[in-house]
Write an enzyme that holds these catalytic residues in place. Sequence first.
Site, PDB file in Angstrom:
ATOM      1  N   GLU A  78      35.115  38.392  37.812  1.00 35.98           N
ATOM      2  CA  GLU A  78      35.323  39.485  36.881  1.00 35.98           C
ATOM      3  C   GLU A  78      34.015  40.222  36.698  1.00 35.98           C
ATOM      4  OE1 GLU A  78      37.934  38.614  33.143  1.00 35.98           O
ATOM      5  OE2 GLU A  78      36.757  36.896  33.761  1.00 35.98           O
TER       6      GLU A  78
ATOM      7  N   ASP B 166      42.560  29.274  31.914  1.00 29.00           N
ATOM      8  CA  ASP B 166      41.452  29.679  32.775  1.00 29.00           C
ATOM      9  C   ASP B 166      41.815  29.625  34.263  1.00 29.00           C
ATOM     10  OD1 ASP B 166      39.935  30.122  30.522  1.00 29.00           O
ATOM     11  OD2 ASP B 166      38.997  28.145  30.550  1.00 29.00           O
TER      12      ASP B 166
ATOM     13  N   ASP C 177      36.835  32.341  37.344  1.00 30.62           N
ATOM     14  CA  ASP C 177      36.924  32.856  35.982  1.00 30.62           C
ATOM     15  C   ASP C 177      35.792  32.250  35.173  1.00 30.62           C
ATOM     16  OD1 ASP C 177      38.230  34.230  33.786  1.00 30.62           O
ATOM     17  OD2 ASP C 177      38.768  32.242  33.046  1.00 30.62           O
TER      18      ASP C 177
END
Length: 407
Positions: free
Chosen positions: A280, A361, A196
Amino acid sequence: MQLRYAFRLYPDAGQQTALAKAFGCARVVFNDAVRAREDARRAGQPFPTAGQLSRKLITEAKQTKERCWLGEVSAVVLQQSLRDAETAYRNFFASLKGTRKGPRLGAPRLKSRKDTRQSIRFTANARWSITDGGRLNLPKIGAVKVKWSRRLPSTPSSVTVIRDAASRFFASFVIDTDPAADATAMPDSDQSIGIDLGLTHFAVLSTREKIDSPRFLRRAEKKLKKAQRELSRKQKGSKNREKARVKVARAHAKVTDARREFHHQLSTRLIRENQAIAVEDLSVAGLARTRLAKSVHDAGWSQFVAMLEYKAKRYGRTLVKIGRFEPTSRTCHACGAVDGPKPLSVREWTCRVCGTVHDRDTNAAINIKTAAGLAVSACGAPVRPGGIPAQREETGSLGFPTGNRAA
Ligand SMILES: [Zn+2]
């Protein structure tokens, strides 16, 4: 697969003059080619061919009073400059027709001596070489000192010599990778991981590890900020301002280098340790309009993901990018329940269904891994909890589709 390897060059005074001449001549030939095409277009004539341009702008031009100095630099450099102009037009037309990916390209522009970045290219047939003493021998320039910061894995096919905004010289080699050697260098792994983009850290891993930017990068960033502050205080047009501008350019170059070094180290480590990596897909273009933009750009996330991408390709790893609209921040990775929106200020939250306390996170990193189908259940089948559907309503309060970052 082709890669670029860049090394710092230290040309002596004479070589710097010769390089400046070569940059200048390459620029003139490029500009002459652009003008020739523009003239033909305005006159409604067909574009001159590459052969015609080469004869007119190089061979014949050398005989004229205005362009006789073209003879002082390597002809291959000038030919390459013509080819670069040709490529620029080809890309421009492809972009017009929509056959080229990426943002719309403008027509090739004239190059200026004031451009901060100057470059010349030597292809395989340009008779350049690396000497036994480890110098880069360039035609009509000489044997230039190189700082070899790492080994070239194979013989390069071409080299571009660059002078950047901070007046530093670099050689950028194009090399073909060796798949057999790469497979030996990076044996298969049975690990996989989710990453992340952290808000308080550079990255947070699904293994709960949090990675900060290293001290050498933070120190370079601090120096840059100081240099920028000093520049803003200098009077426009003054000598001191020019000095301060150079200082900022140098500090900026140091930050860029330090950041790239950090991204290299981290991406190589993650590729070495893991067979599959999930990140991501932040599509920075979309984020650029939000207030997150600065932190995303500063952190150089897209550059880092691009490194992961080519290294994954090179070493036979899998990189999965998951959609930006997966609510990774507010889904409980333990039970799959989707909780309420999580503003950026929420660093920790407790799942209302199963009571697990989440670090924002880390939980997101684990969800990214799961969403990419990389989490494996006890029976060996990938798990994908129903709680992570792609969802478009997470636009937060910003009014932009910022994905789970703002959720
Ligand atoms: Zn839960």
